[in-house]
Write an enzyme that holds these catalytic residues in place. Structure first.
Site, PDB file in Angstrom:
ATOM      1  N   GLU A 286      33.297  48.399 -11.795  1.00 42.83           N
ATOM      2  CA  GLU A 286      32.700  47.286 -11.058  1.00 42.83           C
ATOM      3  C   GLU A 286      33.776  46.414 -10.413  1.00 42.83           C
ATOM      4  OE1 GLU A 286      29.277  46.213 -10.589  1.00 42.83           O
ATOM      5  OE2 GLU A 286      30.475  45.072  -9.179  1.00 42.83           O
TER       6      GLU A 286
ATOM      7  N   ASP B  90      34.456  45.734  -6.415  1.00 41.33           N
ATOM      8  CA  ASP B  90      34.365  44.396  -5.826  1.00 41.33           C
ATOM      9  C   ASP B  90      35.597  44.074  -4.991  1.00 41.33           C
ATOM     10  OD1 ASP B  90      31.921  44.085  -7.051  1.00 41.33           O
ATOM     11  OD2 ASP B  90      32.680  42.916  -8.727  1.00 41.33           O
TER      12      ASP B  90
ATOM     13  N   SER C 236      25.799  46.009  -6.265  1.00 40.61           N
ATOM     14  CA  SER C 236      27.175  45.664  -6.613  1.00 40.61           C
ATOM     15  C   SER C 236      28.140  45.996  -5.495  1.00 40.61           C
ATOM     16  CB  SER C 236      27.616  46.485  -7.823  1.00 40.61           C
ATOM     17  OG  SER C 236      27.305  45.826  -8.987  1.00 40.61           O
TER      18      SER C 236
END
Ligand SMILES: *[C@@H]1O[C@H](CO)[C@@H](O)[C@H](O)[C@H]1NC(C)=O
Ligand SMILES: *[C@@H]1O[C@H](CO)[C@@H](O)[C@H](O)[C@H]1NC(C)=O
Ligand SMILES: *[C@@H]1O[C@H](CO)[C@@H](O)[C@H](O)[C@H]1NC(C)=O
Ligand SMILES: *[C@@H]1O[C@H](CO)[C@@H](O)[C@H](O)[C@H]1NC(C)=O
Ligand SMILES: *[C@@H]1O[C@H](CO)[C@@H](O)[C@H](O)[C@H]1NC(C)=O
Length: 612
Positions: free
Chosen positions: A302, A306, A528
């Site tokens: 994750e 990002d 996400s």
């Protein structure tokens, strides 16, 4: 047998608890809040009384209504105060508790021997570390350990807690008590698993898009062409920054970001080394590659997504990474006393204590709204409003299961009826929720059906969608959402909060992002992915504004729904899916799957009042 033994045990413990010395208080206790554990949580044994728990006490704010009035004025493009955001001190002054509230709560804590108090900047939250046993007496409750079916971590929670009656109107919430929130990352990892061309995919007719956009591995070059940021030169320097949040031990890995940028945005490669990383409450920061343990555990997919998604689109806007410690699945039996389990709150209160904060912040974590008691959702949402008043846009991912996962959509009101599961924080009206799309001509809502892979069930992936059961529909979205609901003509009535705040507000690509993890390239999907991408694009809009002496966009929604939507490309194809149904249709105009659509950068810049 086991059930029998444990109920005997809890009966014995309950008897013991009722014989405990009552706490000193100037008024009798009565129940402040009750909240049933949501679907998927199993109650285990009583929590150990001698272990420490960190309690966050929300004192009633003196003048939130006034703060909210300021927030609306500075965020409404038609208002003369538009853009005149508040300072940290101005915000704190409006929300600090009254002297009476503060005195009464202090008196209660001091009388019970609790003197080591820690405060948020506005003193509207008090943090204490106490043994579970003392927390139980303070709140006239019992903590039990609970375990979620999807994990092996255990949390200590209660389903009901009390306060002396004279404090009911002075304390909004105390957590962890009844919150079963699990801030999960909204990423769908198909790393080393085959990406599949969506059935509905058609090769783009536009030569450039056809050349630079690969539907099973989308890259910054594709986004820059699709959303028209290509060729824009950022000019605001470090007056403008873009931030993103990391929870659950996630930390962006610089060497992986470097590999990604070398391949997909070579001019931006220095940002892999230069982004600033803040550790909050002992959250992890690191400069080197993944350790053996981190890669074995699959950490930082994750966080890597990002930072790579943001740097790939928004370079050279300076990037700030926030890592907040405290895994929500928190076991006071094994964790350190300082470990908090409500990381959003820890983060937002830390942020509000800072004088200078990024103008855009991306967060890719959420959980079902009903895992959080309403009072707590309400207070955390109010903390987000304070960030908005400071002139910062908070983007949150809308979730990855459409209106809810497969076979999971049950209400948490004791009736266990079928109900769609909206996500929190995206239902908070003071954040901007980002959904996901796939394909290019046209883009449509992101969807990959549930399937069983090598004997393991993988739930569907679909852009998170829906209506809040907690937050009322705000005025700014009433017109478009009322129309959408009317056009549904009764479909799914009773399954969703018909008068609730609807989300997402907009969308971006969210299927099969190229990214690097553990030194290797793979693909990853989710809101996400769309959220940091959209955040990166809006940080470029702010760059245009700030470099031309104008104010950043701040809390986006009033602008977006009155004006900014014209700078988004409407998505008209797809469904929300989830909860074993096709779900809400994606339609012409706003819909609760893709919002108003995906960014068209030059149009957004012009609508925001800057020159491109
Ligand atoms: C399923 O398992 C086989 C054998 O372990 C492996 O080769 C294959 O890659 C797996 N498939 C997926 C989609 O993970
Ligand atoms: C598209 O991406 C996939 C990886 O998902 C890769 O195997 C394929 O070669 C790429 N296609 C093109 C035309 O680059
Ligand atoms: C790595 O994981 C093992 C097994 O979980 C643990 O014993 C060890 O302490 C960990 N090492 C580090 C450096 O965290
Ligand atoms: C709610 O109902 C579903 C379906 O009947 C069942 O699987 C689930 O265990 C029930 N949950 C509770 C908390 O009763
Ligand atoms: C991560 O990379 C290391 C070093 O190349 C490798 O040994 C390890 O197997 C990788 N781990 C995973 C889970 O891919």
């Amino acid at each position: 047998m086991r059930f029998f033994a444990s109920s005997l045990l809890s009966a014995a413990l309950a008897a013991q608890a009722s014989l405990a010395t009552p706490l000193r208080s100037r008024s009798p206790y009565s129940v402040k809040e009750t909240h049933i554990p949501p679907h998927g949580w199993e109650k285990l044994n009583r929590a150990a009384g001698d272990r420490y728990i960190q309690l966050e006490i929300a004192l009633k704010q003196s003048n939130f209504a006034e703060l909210e009035r300021h927030l609306y004025e500075v965020s409404d493009p038609e208002h003369e105060r538009y853009g005149q955001h508040l300072s940290a001190d101005e915000v704190n002054e409006l929300v600090k508790p009254t002297k009476k509230t503060s005195d009464l709560v202090h008196e209660w804590l001091y009388e019970n021997g609790i003197e080591d108090l820690h405060y948020s900047a506005a003193k509207d939250w008090i943090t204490i570390h106490v043994p579970v046993e003392l927390a139980e007496r303070l709140l006239d409750t019992e903590y039990h350990n609970y375990k979620h079916v999807d994990g092996n971590k255990v949390v200590a929670r209660t389903t009901s807690w009390s306060l002396p009656r004279h404090l009911h109107n002075h304390i909004d919430a105390i957590q962890p008590t009844t919150s079963f929130f699990r801030a999960a990352a909204n990423e769908e990892t198909y790393f080393n698993a085959p990406a599949e061309v969506p059935e509905s995919y058609k090769k783009p007719t536009d030569d450039v898009i056809a050349r630079v956009c690969n539907v099973t591995s989308v890259t910054p070059e594709c986004f820059a062409n699709l959303y028209h940021t290509k060729g824009y030169k950022a000019k605001a320097g470090d007056k403008n920054t873009v931030g993103f949040n990391n929870f659950l031990g996630e930390v962006p890995i610089r060497p992986d970001a470097e590999l990604f940028l070398k391949k997909y945005r070579p001019e931006a490669v220095e940002s892999a080394k230069s982004f600033k990383a803040f550790s909050i409450n002992g959250g992890p920061v690191q400069d080197g590659p993944l350790t053996a343990n981190q890669s074995a555990e699959g950490t930082s997919k994750e966080a890597n997504l990002d930072v790579q998604a943001i740097a790939g689109i928004s370079w050279p806007v300076p990037i700030v990474s926030f890592s907040t410690a405290g895994e929500p699945p928190f076991n006071p039996d094994i964790s350190t006393p300082d470990n908090s389990n409500e990381p959003y709150l820890v983060w937002v209160n830390w942020l509000l204590s800072q004088k200078k904060i990024p103008q855009v912040i991306s967060t890719s974590y959420s959980d079902s709204e009903q895992t959080v008691p309403r009072s707590y959702a309400d207070r955390v949402c109010k903390q987000f409003a304070q960030v908005g008043a400071r002139g910062t846009t908070l983007f949150f991912s809308s979730g990855d299961r459409g209106v809810g996962g497969t076979d999971k959509c049950f209400s948490n009101d004791g009736k266990n009826s079928t109900r769609f599961l909206p996500g929190f924080p995206p239902t908070c009206p003071y954040v901007t929720a980002v959904g996901a799309t796939m394909n290019f001509e046209p883009e449509e809502s992101a969807y990959r059906a549930a399937r069983t892979v090598n004997g393991t069930f993988r739930d569907l992936y679909a852009s998170g969608a829906g209506f809040s059961n907690y937050f009322e529909r705000p005025q700014w979205q009433k017109k478009v959402v009322d129309k959408y609901v009317k056009d549904l003509d009764g479909a799914y009535d009773g399954l969703y909060g018909k008068d609730g705040r609807a989300y997402p507000d907009l969308a971006g690509q969210g299927l099969y992002f190229a990214y690097f993890w553990n030194g290797t390239e793979g693909t990853i999907s989710g809101t996400s992915a769309s959220t940091p991408l959209v955040a990166g694009i809006f940080s470029l809009v702010n760059d245009a504004l700030i470099s031309q002496g104008k104010k950043p966009l701040g809390w986006l929604n009033p602008w977006l729904y009155s004006k900014g939507y014209k700078g988004l490309t409407d998505i008209t194809k797809g469904f929300s899916y989830g909860c074993n149904v096709e779900g809400f249709p994606v339609t012409k105009g706003w819909d609760p799957v893709t919002g108003f659509g995906t960014p068209d950068f030059p149009k957004l810049v012009k609508l925001a009042g800057a020159k491109i």
